[in-house]
Design an enzyme around this catalytic site. Structure first.
Site, mmCIF file in Angstrom:
data_model
loop_
_atom_site.group_PDB
_atom_site.id
_atom_site.type_symbol
_atom_site.label_atom_id
_atom_site.label_comp_id
_atom_site.label_asym_id
_atom_site.label_seq_id
_atom_site.Cartn_x
_atom_site.Cartn_y
_atom_site.Cartn_z
ATOM 1 C CE LYS A 164 -22.477 35.484 -14.772
ATOM 2 N NZ LYS A 164 -21.141 35.938 -14.322
ATOM 3 C CB SER A 206 -21.829 39.306 -12.819
ATOM 4 O OG SER A 206 -20.896 38.369 -13.321
ATOM 5 C CB SER A 236 -18.388 37.485 -11.652
ATOM 6 O OG SER A 236 -18.493 38.852 -11.946
#
Lengths: 445, 62
Positions: free
Chosen positions: A78, A154, A178
């Site tokens: 990420k 996310s 997330s």
């Protein structure tokens, strides 16, 4: 050999000389070229770096060296994890002018030290603040199962990259769900270990008292292997079967038939008959929300004063509103967590692992703002975290396992353990996944 | 806290001014809507009766 073989399968083959790290990396890059136009999981692709590292791994293997338990396993991170030589964006334009990172994040370095090969950075919500990965600056990540739907967030790029078989393993973060939400929406396995068990060094924070490093893989075996590497712990040779209980009341309300069916299916597969009632879940969700809003806004105060127009308008409004929360709310939230931690200690006298839904519905289509559940309309975005947010401040180990019947849109369940019980939760998750895989199709109809 | 829409917006502007946080005109409605969401989600926490001697959480393991 492609990502579909999984981390464990790839590492076994590379270490045994049945394939090479270079061949595995080239297959992953080909798969990314094939799917990225539809999915848009990546924000940076480090193909040359990956090829070079893979070639060095192959040299080591030819020389009789063992590069480690993740030998040749392609992974991605990420875009809030520092990658040496790359600007860490965290999904925001605000950070685009920073210099490239001088050193990779601790979690990235641990995976690389075990032989994994980093392919690039993954798309996310701006500053990890949201559940949709519909990023105003870097685009939306689409769900590989149905590109008209969100991959969740996310860590949406992490979920999508694994679900699309671009990489078998992806790092992400989890503050309020997330990791768990994209794992649920994309039909892959997600793990969030206990708070602080994996270092967040080199990770752009959202809310430091709730931020966790997490990861997503194709199988429980793969996320367990990543846990072994990232934690430096060893899988116990023998693990007793956990006492599992289903959380009822709040956790059995305001979810669609698909999400409820997933919990029922998982409970049947694990032969769970016990239920537990989690006290004050609405207050707990409020506490998680207040803590996140206050801490996240405090960290971005300087940007809000001088560069607010560079933020995604939706993120900016969330930060601004969070900056106006009364201090009393934050202190009350942190006091509540003390009380709630003690309440959970008592719950864990009744069961070792709690079974909960991961999301109240399957991945919604982009643009859908409201959803009807049990005859009542709810706003989509604030409802997504209904089952992940409340337990987030406790920092407990959680594994999210896909539990929808074959052929249906994915939706997952959470297995939540007491502190320091990661291996017991993983053993339970493995048992669940195996039982679901054995279930005849007719039993799911 | 303020209850009517106008009171709410005035409170928001005053608080933002007090902490030197400019809210652009284009953001005003969005922030107000977010503040209302904050209040709705925080309400069960604010209504919850904690034992008076409950300390602030010191993190996992505390």
């Amino acid at each position: 050999m492609t990502a579909a073989a999984g981390s464990a399968g790839i590492a076994r083959a590379v270490r045994a000389g049945e394939t090479t790290a270079v061949a595995v990396v080239e297959a992953a890059l080909a798969r990314i070229r094939e799917r990225e136009g539809t999915v848009h999981a990546f924000t940076s692709l480090l193909a040359d770096r990956a090829r070079e590292r893979a070639a060095r791994l192959d040299d080591r293997i030819r020389a009789g060296d063992d590069p480690g338990p993740l030998a040749g396993v392609p992974f991605a991170a990420k875009d809030l994890f520092d990658i040496e030589g790359v600007v860490t964006l965290a999904g925001s334009r605000i950070l685009a002018g920073r210099p490239p990172a001088a050193r990779s994040a601790e979690a990235v370095r641990r995976l690389e030290a075990a032989g994994a090969v980093l392919l690039g950075g993954l798309n996310m919500e701006e500053f990890a603040y949201g559940f949709l990965t519909d990023n105003a600056h870097y685009g939306r990540t689409c769900n590989p199962v149905d590109p008209a739907r969100t991959a969740g967030g996310s860590s949406g790029g992490s979920g999508a990259a694994v679900a699309a078989d671009m990489v078998p393993l992806a790092l992400g973060s989890d503050t309020n769900g997330s990791i768990r939400v994209p794992a649920s929406f994309c039909g892959v396995v997600g793990m969030k270990p206990g708070f602080g068990r994996v270092s967040t060094a080199g990770m752009v924070p959202l809310a430091p008292s709730q931020d966790h490093v997490g990861w997503i893989g194709r199988s429980v075996e793969d996320v367990a292997l990543a846990w072994e590497v990232l934690s430096g712990t060893t899988r116990p040779r023998q693990q007793r079967a956990a006492r599992v209980a289903v959380a009822d009341d709040y956790f059995a309300q305001r979810l669609t038939a698909e999400a409820r069916a997933a919990v029922d299916r998982a409970a049947r597969a694990l032969e769970v008959r016990d239920t537990v009632r989690v006290p004050a879940p609405d207050a707990a969700r409020g506490a998680a929300y207040v803590v996140t809003s206050s801490e996240a806004s405090s960290l971005r105060m300087s940007d809000l004063r001088t560069r607010a127009d560079e933020l995604d308008p939706a993120t900016r409004d969330r930060f601004l509103a969070g900056a106006l929360l009364p201090a009393d709310w934050y202190i009350r939230a942190r006091r509540f967590v003390t009380w709630w931690r003690a309440a959970f200690d008592r719950l864990f006298e009744q069961a070792d692992v709690l079974l909960l839904p991961a999301a109240p519905f399957v991945a919604p289509p982009f643009g859908q703002e409201r959803i009807e559940i049990e005859g009542v309309e709810h706003p989509v975005r604030p409802t997504i975290g209904r089952f992940t947010q409340p337990i987030s401040p406790l920092g407990l180990p959680i594994v999210c396992v896909p539990a929808a019947p074959p052929g249906r849109l994915p939706v997952g369940v959470q297995l939540v353990g007491r502190p320091d019980s990661e291996w017991l939760v993983l053993e339970t998750a493995g048992r669940l996944a195996a039982a679901l895989a054995r279930e005849p199709a007719s039993a799911s109809a | 806290m303020a209850s009517s829409r106008e009171d709410w917006l005035r409170w928001m502007d005053a608080m933002a001014h007090a902490v030197d946080l400019p809210i652009a005109a284009s953001s005003r409605e969005g922030v107000a809507a977010q503040l209302e969401l904050n209040r709705r989600l925080a309400a069960p926490l604010l209504d919850f009766e904690l034992p008076a001697d409950t300390p602030v959480d010191g993190g996992p393991g505390s």
